[in-house]
Each structure stands twice: as C-alpha cells, then as structure tokens.
Design a protein around this motif. Sequence first.
Motif, PDB file in Angstrom:
ATOM      1  N   SER A  10       5.861   5.824  34.268  1.00 18.45           N
ATOM      2  CA  SER A  10       5.640   6.736  33.184  1.00 18.45           C
ATOM      3  C   SER A  10       4.581   7.485  33.230  1.00 18.45           C
ATOM      4  N   ARG A  11       4.386   9.021  32.901  1.00 21.74           N
ATOM      5  CA  ARG A  11       3.169   9.914  33.126  1.00 21.74           C
ATOM      6  C   ARG A  11       2.216   9.359  32.247  1.00 21.74           C
ATOM      7  N   LYS A  12       2.353   8.866  30.991  1.00 25.70           N
ATOM      8  CA  LYS A  12       1.536   8.231  30.154  1.00 25.70           C
ATOM      9  C   LYS A  12       0.718   6.971  30.719  1.00 25.70           C
ATOM     10  N   GLU A  66      -2.008   8.517  33.094  1.00 29.47           N
ATOM     11  CA  GLU A  66      -2.898   8.966  32.413  1.00 29.47           C
ATOM     12  C   GLU A  66      -4.052   7.779  31.755  1.00 29.47           C
ATOM     13  N   ARG A  89       2.138  19.512  37.607  1.00 26.88           N
ATOM     14  CA  ARG A  89       3.443  18.409  37.946  1.00 26.88           C
ATOM     15  C   ARG A  89       3.805  18.979  39.400  1.00 26.88           C
ATOM     16  N   TRP A  99       3.329   8.219  37.826  1.00 31.32           N
ATOM     17  CA  TRP A  99       2.321   8.283  37.323  1.00 31.32           C
ATOM     18  C   TRP A  99       1.584   9.625  37.132  1.00 31.32           C
ATOM     19  N   GLY A 153       3.124  12.365  37.181  1.00 34.90           N
ATOM     20  CA  GLY A 153       4.005  13.268  36.539  1.00 34.90           C
ATOM     21  C   GLY A 153       5.186  13.888  37.467  1.00 34.90           C
ATOM     22  N   ASP A 210       5.384  23.311  31.314  1.00 34.26           N
ATOM     23  CA  ASP A 210       4.714  22.518  32.152  1.00 34.26           C
ATOM     24  C   ASP A 210       4.381  23.467  33.299  1.00 34.26           C
TER      25      ASP A 210
END
Length: 316
Positions: free
Chosen positions: A68-70, A73, A155, A174, A176, A193
């Motif tokens: 996940s991108r979160k 982060e 991204r 990760w 994005g 985005d």
Amino acid sequence: NKTASSTNNYATSSGESSQESSEKQPPLSLEEIHQCTLDYEKYQRLAKRYCTALITVIVLSIWGPHRSRKVGEFLGVRKWRLWDAWLKYIGYTVLHDKGIEGDTSGSRISRMNNPHVENDNDAILAFVPHGIFPFALAFSCLPQQGYEETWGVFRPVVATATKLFPLVRTFIAWMGGIDASRSAVSSALNLSDTVGIAPGGIAEMFETYPKPGFHRNDEAFRVRNGIFKLALKHNRPIVPIYCFGATKMLRRVQLPVFIENLSRILKISLCLFFGKLGLPIPFRQRLMYVMGKTIYPPLDIESGDLLDRQAQEMHH
C-alpha cells in the motif's frame, strides 16, 4: 582340515564381534523409544510451522495488505539514505526553461486562457528517453532532496511486467506506482494525482546505440500521441523533461529484429545488457534534466477525430 579350521576361526571371530557389538549397543528401552517418538513428533510440528510461515510470507508478498502507498509513507521509503548514496554515485543537474518574462505567444506553451487549468501541480511529467532501464524516471522520484525542489512528489507509471516480481512490485506500490495500462493511469489522473511517465516505452529502448545508424553519443526519443490524448481527456498540462545521460548508464547487446518485435508484443523488455565490470551495475554517469516549457491543453477540448487532431497539434 585347514579349510574347516579357518571356517571355525571365522565363525568364532564373527561371533565374538557380534557379541561385542551387542554389548556396546544394548537394545532401546520402552522409555527411550517413547522419547524418540516424542522428539520426532516435535520436529514434525516445527516443520509444519516453518512451512506454514513460509507459505504465509509468499502469499502476503503477492496479495498482502502491506502493498500500500500508506505503508510506504509510514516507512519513509523516499527518505531512505540508500537514495542519497545513489545520488552521490551519479549526481544530476536540473535545468528549467522558464522562457522570456512576459512572453505568452505560441499556443503550445500558453495557458490559452483555460480557466480549468489553475497551476502545474497536477501536470503530467513526461520523462524521456526511456533507456534500457528508465533511470530518468527512477531518479526523478528518488531521492527526496532531488525532487522536492524541482518537480515535487509524483506517482511513477511503471510497466505491467513488474507485477511478476513480488519484491519489486511491493516497493513500487510503496512508491505509489501506477500500472502502465490506460485505465490505471486514467484512474490516477481522476484522483488529481501528479503522474510521471516515460512515454517512449519499450519501443524507445531499442532506438539507441548499438542499433545500426546510431552513434554511441546519439540521444533519441519517441513520443506518441497517447500521452497528449490523456492530457486532453483529463485537461492536464504536460511538462516535458529530457534527461541527458540516461541512455549511457547501461549498454545493450544488439539482438535480431524479431526479439524487438516480440518485446513490443509482450510488453516486456527482452534484451541483453551490461554495466560496470560486465555486471548489471550502472556506469557512473552524471544526469542532466532539462525541463521544457509547460504544454497546456486548449480551451475547447473536442472528441473523436477532432481530439486526435488536437493531440497532434499539442505534439507538434
């Protein structure tokens, strides 16, 4: 008689040796047999646990929620010191063409009074050339000290083939990363985005030395109308960025033409390349990014054949 005596001696000696071995290795008791059974069952349980853990890790690496991108982060992937080390290894410079102050002539670089385009923060960043590996795109989003004062966080659009490699796929998630399919890119643009893409794709990878007709120092790129159609469809400006030196970080072995055609069909880079000391380690090559003037979409965006014509006008 000699034969009989030797046979008797052999029998006697063999009998003695068997007796000695029986004295050295007495039969196991019931308690010892029970303990061996318990140890065997214990090792079986441990083997099952390790196999279950290994299968779980494999499954999570392919379909797990960590991709996940979160999560990226949270881990601060873009701030890892590894990227600073790469930056020291190659180094790069960014030049920005801001044009002449007060000059708004030319439909391909002006906003054309389009009220729907407020700023360049939602632009499509077009990085060329692609090269054997898209170094221009990779080093533009890493490290942090490189992008935060130039084009900002965006991204990256990556090839669909990266999904075949679980670790690479996880890292790109990760970051994005966006799949190179048109639907995935459109979905990301709908979310407002900022997107970075290498529009030349795999086809551009083969348009360099040692292909016949190209010199080692030649720079080449191919930009198709697809990126301009995306910009028109989502009313996004395009920031063209050329990276000098990206095609020299790895060298390619010229293969038959049908291999290139097969790569385009499968959308997978099928090529033999090498770097420093013959290994897949990039040569130490300083990169120079040149940011061109922003290309803004027109005020009235058409559809159908007229959209294709507008895309060609933006292209040229």
